[in-house]
Design a protein around this motif. Structure first.
Motif, PDB file in Angstrom:
ATOM      1  N   ASP A  44      -4.470   8.209  -2.460  1.00 40.81           N
ATOM      2  CA  ASP A  44      -3.789   8.195  -1.168  1.00 40.81           C
ATOM      3  C   ASP A  44      -2.306   7.896  -1.327  1.00 40.81           C
ATOM      4  O   ASP A  44      -1.466   8.452  -0.612  1.00 40.81           O
ATOM      5  CB  ASP A  44      -4.451   7.205  -0.208  1.00 40.81           C
ATOM      6  N   LYS A  45      -1.959   7.031  -2.286  1.00 42.81           N
ATOM      7  CA  LYS A  45      -0.550   6.701  -2.506  1.00 42.81           C
ATOM      8  C   LYS A  45       0.192   7.838  -3.201  1.00 42.81           C
ATOM      9  O   LYS A  45       1.373   8.089  -2.916  1.00 42.81           O
ATOM     10  CB  LYS A  45      -0.419   5.414  -3.316  1.00 42.81           C
ATOM     11  N   LYS A  46      -0.489   8.535  -4.091  1.00 41.11           N
ATOM     12  CA  LYS A  46       0.151   9.680  -4.736  1.00 41.11           C
ATOM     13  C   LYS A  46       0.441  10.769  -3.709  1.00 41.11           C
ATOM     14  O   LYS A  46       1.506  11.399  -3.745  1.00 41.11           O
ATOM     15  CB  LYS A  46      -0.734  10.231  -5.856  1.00 41.11           C
ATOM     16  N   GLU A  47      -0.486  10.991  -2.795  1.00 38.43           N
ATOM     17  CA  GLU A  47      -0.254  11.949  -1.715  1.00 38.43           C
ATOM     18  C   GLU A  47       0.945  11.516  -0.871  1.00 38.43           C
ATOM     19  O   GLU A  47       1.813  12.333  -0.532  1.00 38.43           O
ATOM     20  CB  GLU A  47      -1.501  12.059  -0.839  1.00 38.43           C
ATOM     21  N   LEU A  48       1.012  10.228  -0.543  1.00 33.05           N
ATOM     22  CA  LEU A  48       2.141   9.704   0.220  1.00 33.05           C
ATOM     23  C   LEU A  48       3.443   9.906  -0.536  1.00 33.05           C
ATOM     24  O   LEU A  48       4.474  10.278   0.059  1.00 33.05           O
ATOM     25  CB  LEU A  48       1.912   8.220   0.515  1.00 33.05           C
ATOM     26  N   GLY A 171       5.423  -3.101  -8.142  1.00 29.74           N
ATOM     27  CA  GLY A 171       4.308  -2.656  -7.320  1.00 29.74           C
ATOM     28  C   GLY A 171       4.491  -1.230  -6.863  1.00 29.74           C
ATOM     29  O   GLY A 171       5.337  -0.480  -7.361  1.00 29.74           O
ATOM     30  N   THR A 172       3.726  -0.850  -5.848  1.00 28.58           N
ATOM     31  CA  THR A 172       3.672   0.546  -5.422  1.00 28.58           C
ATOM     32  C   THR A 172       5.022   1.063  -4.940  1.00 28.58           C
ATOM     33  O   THR A 172       5.431   2.183  -5.277  1.00 28.58           O
ATOM     34  CB  THR A 172       2.617   0.711  -4.319  1.00 28.58           C
ATOM     35  N   LEU A 173       5.741   0.286  -4.147  1.00 30.32           N
ATOM     36  CA  LEU A 173       7.053   0.735  -3.684  1.00 30.32           C
ATOM     37  C   LEU A 173       8.006   0.915  -4.856  1.00 30.32           C
ATOM     38  O   LEU A 173       8.721   1.920  -4.937  1.00 30.32           O
ATOM     39  CB  LEU A 173       7.649  -0.249  -2.675  1.00 30.32           C
ATOM     40  N   GLY A 174       8.036  -0.049  -5.757  1.00 31.99           N
ATOM     41  CA  GLY A 174       8.907   0.075  -6.916  1.00 31.99           C
ATOM     42  C   GLY A 174       8.565   1.278  -7.770  1.00 31.99           C
ATOM     43  O   GLY A 174       9.455   1.953  -8.306  1.00 31.99           O
ATOM     44  N   GLN A 175       7.280   1.573  -7.893  1.00 33.97           N
ATOM     45  CA  GLN A 175       6.860   2.757  -8.633  1.00 33.97           C
ATOM     46  C   GLN A 175       7.377   4.019  -7.950  1.00 33.97           C
ATOM     47  O   GLN A 175       7.828   4.962  -8.614  1.00 33.97           O
ATOM     48  CB  GLN A 175       5.343   2.783  -8.751  1.00 33.97           C
ATOM     49  N   PHE A 176       7.325   4.040  -6.606  1.00 35.59           N
ATOM     50  CA  PHE A 176       7.854   5.198  -5.905  1.00 35.59           C
ATOM     51  C   PHE A 176       9.367   5.301  -6.057  1.00 35.59           C
ATOM     52  O   PHE A 176       9.926   6.396  -6.257  1.00 35.59           O
ATOM     53  CB  PHE A 176       7.508   5.173  -4.416  1.00 35.59           C
ATOM     54  N   ILE A 177      10.073   4.181  -5.984  1.00 34.64           N
ATOM     55  CA  ILE A 177      11.528   4.197  -6.140  1.00 34.64           C
ATOM     56  C   ILE A 177      11.908   4.765  -7.502  1.00 34.64           C
ATOM     57  O   ILE A 177      12.848   5.576  -7.624  1.00 34.64           O
ATOM     58  CB  ILE A 177      12.097   2.781  -5.925  1.00 34.64           C
TER      59      ILE A 177
END
Length: 272
Positions: A44-48, A171-177
């Motif tokens: 779900d996070k990869k899709e986001l 975490g997840t936000l940092g991974q996305f950044i």
């Protein structure tokens, strides 16, 4: 190494940024990301993540509708194409077509490989016009080529970014950044690449893995990235940082919980 998006609008000053308080092309080898399906690699996070990137790269959440996208946006990187903005001038599009051709030698892009090798590292269209854009769009209708784009995105950008962020204790936000920076700037170690940005940020703040505060470190990383974007004509609109990533950070949403609302190039997007 990517484009800033199809639309370049003036930088938008946002009131909440003024008052928000902070409570945050050679690549480094990395194994496959997301052990155990945690963080940004969870489905779900990869899709986001793909939707967030697509809002900035293509002005839409429909990232799956971009396999056939191809355009020269005038940023000095030749043709930009596909779901992540592979470029004829930055080696990743050439790598994609080479890998795809090994498995599917009779594909409609194979005949452009000599020209793609010649123009690699430049903005030239020599040997590509007039037929390359039409050939790309036609090949994007083939399921195997769409899968090849997904695989090249993960191999070159998503997996290395997520793994590096995990090692840095993010975490997840940092991974996305990290992922979004890798997409736009490429995994280079020079001053304009992802690893160059990371090196500069680490000179000013410790990563969580080093005992630092996650929000403070990410804030410094975004500061460096914003300064780099402002120095580049094609990337001067920094709303993908200012009214998206920084907003999530200042909201304390380090796990990228949904629902999410953000703005890019003056358009509002919502997920969840």
């Amino acid at each position: 190494m990517k484009r800033a998006g199809r639309l370049l609008l003036p930088f938008l000053t946002v009131a909440w940024l003024a008052t928000a308080a902070v409570a945050c092309r050679s690549s480094e080898p990395a194994p496959a990301a997301g052990a155990g399906g945690a963080g940004l690699a969870a489905p779900d996070k990869k899709e986001l993540a793909q939707e967030l990137v697509s809002s900035a790269e293509n002005s839409t959440l429909d990232w799956r509708g971009q396999y056939g996208y191809v355009e020269d946006i005038g940023d000095g990187q030749g043709y930009t194409a596909g779901i992540i903005g592979f470029c004829t001038g930055t080696h990743d599009l050439l790598t994609l077509v080479e890998h795809y051709t090994k498995a599917h030698p009779d594909n409609g892009l194979a005949r452009y490989l000599p020209a793609l090798r010649e123009v690699d590292g430049t903005d030239s269209h020599a040997g590509l016009d007039p037929g390359f854009p039409a050939a790309w769009k036609a090949e994007a209708k083939v399921a195997a080529f769409r899968a090849a784009q997904d695989e090249e995105r993960d191999r070159t950008y998503f997996d290395p970014a997520v793994r590096r962020a995990e090692r840095d204790g993010l975490g997840t936000l940092g991974q996305f950044i990290y992922y979004d920076a890798m997409v736009m700037h490429g995994p280079g170690t020079g001053p304009d690449g992802f690893y160059g940005l990371r090196t500069r940020a680490m000179k000013e703040a410790d990563t969580p893995a080093e005992g630092g505060d996650e929000t403070a470190y990410l804030d410094i990383f975004l500061d460096g990235r914003r300064a780099l974007m402002k120095s580049q004509r094609a990337h001067r609109d920094t709303s993908r940082l200012d009214t998206a990533q920084r907003r999530f950070l200042y909201d304390g949403n380090l796990s990228l919980r949904t629902p999410l609302t953000w703005r890019v190039y003056g358009e509002t997007y919502r997920v969840g």
